[in-house]
Motif scaffolding. Sequence first.
Motif, PDB file in Angstrom:
ATOM      1  N   LEU A 192      51.896  33.759  38.655  1.00  0.00           N
ATOM      2  CA  LEU A 192      50.847  33.086  37.877  1.00  0.00           C
ATOM      3  C   LEU A 192      49.708  32.727  38.999  1.00  0.00           C
ATOM      4  CD1 LEU A 192      52.793  30.109  35.848  1.00  0.00           C
ATOM      5  CD2 LEU A 192      51.472  32.395  34.860  1.00  0.00           C
ATOM      6  N   GLY A 193      50.125  32.748  40.250  1.00  0.00           N
ATOM      7  CA  GLY A 193      49.175  32.509  41.381  1.00  0.00           C
ATOM      8  C   GLY A 193      48.614  33.589  41.770  1.00  0.00           C
ATOM      9  N   THR A 194      48.600  34.897  41.308  1.00  0.00           N
ATOM     10  CA  THR A 194      48.216  36.099  41.979  1.00  0.00           C
ATOM     11  C   THR A 194      46.673  36.058  41.668  1.00  0.00           C
ATOM     12  OG1 THR A 194      48.755  37.375  40.064  1.00  0.00           O
ATOM     13  CG2 THR A 194      50.483  37.405  42.004  1.00  0.00           C
ATOM     14  N   ARG A 195      46.383  35.468  40.696  1.00  0.00           N
ATOM     15  CA  ARG A 195      44.897  35.334  40.270  1.00  0.00           C
ATOM     16  C   ARG A 195      43.887  34.290  40.815  1.00  0.00           C
ATOM     17  NH1 ARG A 195      44.342  38.878  35.908  1.00  0.00           N
ATOM     18  NH2 ARG A 195      46.133  39.252  34.759  1.00  0.00           N
ATOM     19  N   ILE A 196      44.573  33.622  41.675  1.00  0.00           N
ATOM     20  CA  ILE A 196      43.778  32.375  42.420  1.00  0.00           C
ATOM     21  C   ILE A 196      43.966  32.422  43.707  1.00  0.00           C
ATOM     22  CG2 ILE A 196      43.680  31.216  40.231  1.00  0.00           C
ATOM     23  CD1 ILE A 196      45.631  29.309  41.644  1.00  0.00           C
TER      24      ILE A 196
ATOM     25  N   PRO B 172      43.467  38.300  49.014  1.00  0.00           N
ATOM     26  CA  PRO B 172      43.419  39.830  49.306  1.00  0.00           C
ATOM     27  C   PRO B 172      43.006  40.495  48.178  1.00  0.00           C
ATOM     28  CG  PRO B 172      45.531  38.843  49.705  1.00  0.00           C
ATOM     29  CD  PRO B 172      44.868  37.590  49.117  1.00  0.00           C
ATOM     30  N   GLU B 173      42.053  41.497  48.490  1.00  0.00           N
ATOM     31  CA  GLU B 173      41.303  42.459  47.376  1.00  0.00           C
ATOM     32  C   GLU B 173      42.310  43.281  46.875  1.00  0.00           C
ATOM     33  OE1 GLU B 173      38.532  42.277  46.160  1.00  0.00           O
ATOM     34  OE2 GLU B 173      38.055  40.421  47.231  1.00  0.00           O
ATOM     35  N   GLY B 174      42.370  43.599  45.664  1.00  0.00           N
ATOM     36  CA  GLY B 174      43.257  44.704  44.832  1.00  0.00           C
ATOM     37  C   GLY B 174      44.702  44.139  44.837  1.00  0.00           C
ATOM     38  N   VAL B 175      45.052  43.134  45.029  1.00  0.00           N
ATOM     39  CA  VAL B 175      46.612  42.788  44.993  1.00  0.00           C
ATOM     40  C   VAL B 175      46.777  42.065  43.611  1.00  0.00           C
ATOM     41  CG1 VAL B 175      48.370  41.036  45.732  1.00  0.00           C
ATOM     42  CG2 VAL B 175      46.820  42.306  47.391  1.00  0.00           C
ATOM     43  N   ARG B 176      47.457  42.815  42.690  1.00  0.00           N
ATOM     44  CA  ARG B 176      47.866  42.524  41.694  1.00  0.00           C
ATOM     45  C   ARG B 176      49.379  42.136  41.414  1.00  0.00           C
ATOM     46  NH1 ARG B 176      43.338  41.678  41.642  1.00  0.00           N
ATOM     47  NH2 ARG B 176      41.776  42.497  40.276  1.00  0.00           N
TER      48      ARG B 176
END
Length: 402
Positions: A61-65, A184-188
Amino acid sequence: MPLALLALAIGAFGIGTTEFVIMGLLPEVAGDFGVSIPTAGLLVTGYALGVVLGAPLMTALGTRISRKRMLMLLMGLFIAGNLLSAVAPVFGVMLAGRVVASLAHGAFFGIGSVVAAELVAPEKKAGAIAMMFTGLTVANVVGVPLGTLVGQTLGWRVTFAVVAGLGVIGLVGIAKLVPDLPKPEGVRLRHELAAFRNVQVLLAMAMTILGFGGVFAAVTYLAPMMTDVAGYADSSVTWLLVLFGLGMVAGNLIGGKFADRALMPLLYISLSALAVVLALFTLTAHNKIAAAVTIALIGALGFATVPPLQKRVLDQASGAPTLASAMNIGAFNLGNALSAWLGGLVISAGLGYTAPNWVGAVLAGSALVLAVVSATLERRSAAPSLVVTGTAPVEQATPVHH
């Protein structure tokens, strides 16, 4: 070391206190709710399982913030769970509060480890991780005994209210002191999941489960072992746990210092020594002084593995370390649950209260075997192919494809 690490350590102190303090308050909680001690024990089991499940869930859930914002949200969840436990009118609500608080545990340490490592130079990463985990180890020396004392004198609800207050201090500290590091950019999520295709990440987590599981096989049944076998009074168990906590503090600091210099050799030494000491505990448990020394050594050797194992996971999952780091915290708790269950089995089989020490020794020895396997695989994958010219081998040039 940056001041931001202090804020992370305060949060870790609160989390460590709430995880372990319940063990000393089970009789009071069981009495208040009119349930049996085994039923009240679900508050321990529920918390451990919540950590295992919460680590991947909350991290995903925290990958977006941003990581700072996620750490603040996790501390908010921790505060809410402990307040719910403090005011619970029935046992089911108390259990729900424990699970809510536990959901923050794995993700906090996982994300916190990544943040701590990013705040310092590469050669100081393990030391920074150890600094954050110092909060967890100090909780066992200060937070748990004080929390137990408060619970036994003022009521267990006061203990959980105080722990919620610690969470507030940690939240404010993170808000004020932790820099808002760029996401970090592009990390999903799919990038984070990709780390689990790396066999070295999986081996490190297996070492975590078995190595720290070895510690908890013995410590879970420390109270009956010390009273029935060593001959200590019931009131002495608290101070024996303080000794264990002091060992944890020392081991954590030593592990943090040397993991940056010689990570795998440190794991070899600590895991092999841990296996030996756990095996010897079956003998030293019969003598008060020897048992006390052994308990401190188990704490030190067990926690000396924490910074290197956490750093090992971060290094091997360097492209997307957050989920792997959090899952490794879940692995510690999975090891705790597994070893406590195995220890209970050997006691139920009539092998005595010292039998879990043998279980712990086997688990730690198995972790050592995995460490050797991990290092061997790493050497093979890194070894350059050689060709012989004359009498001296030279590296074979690798063709470049455009």
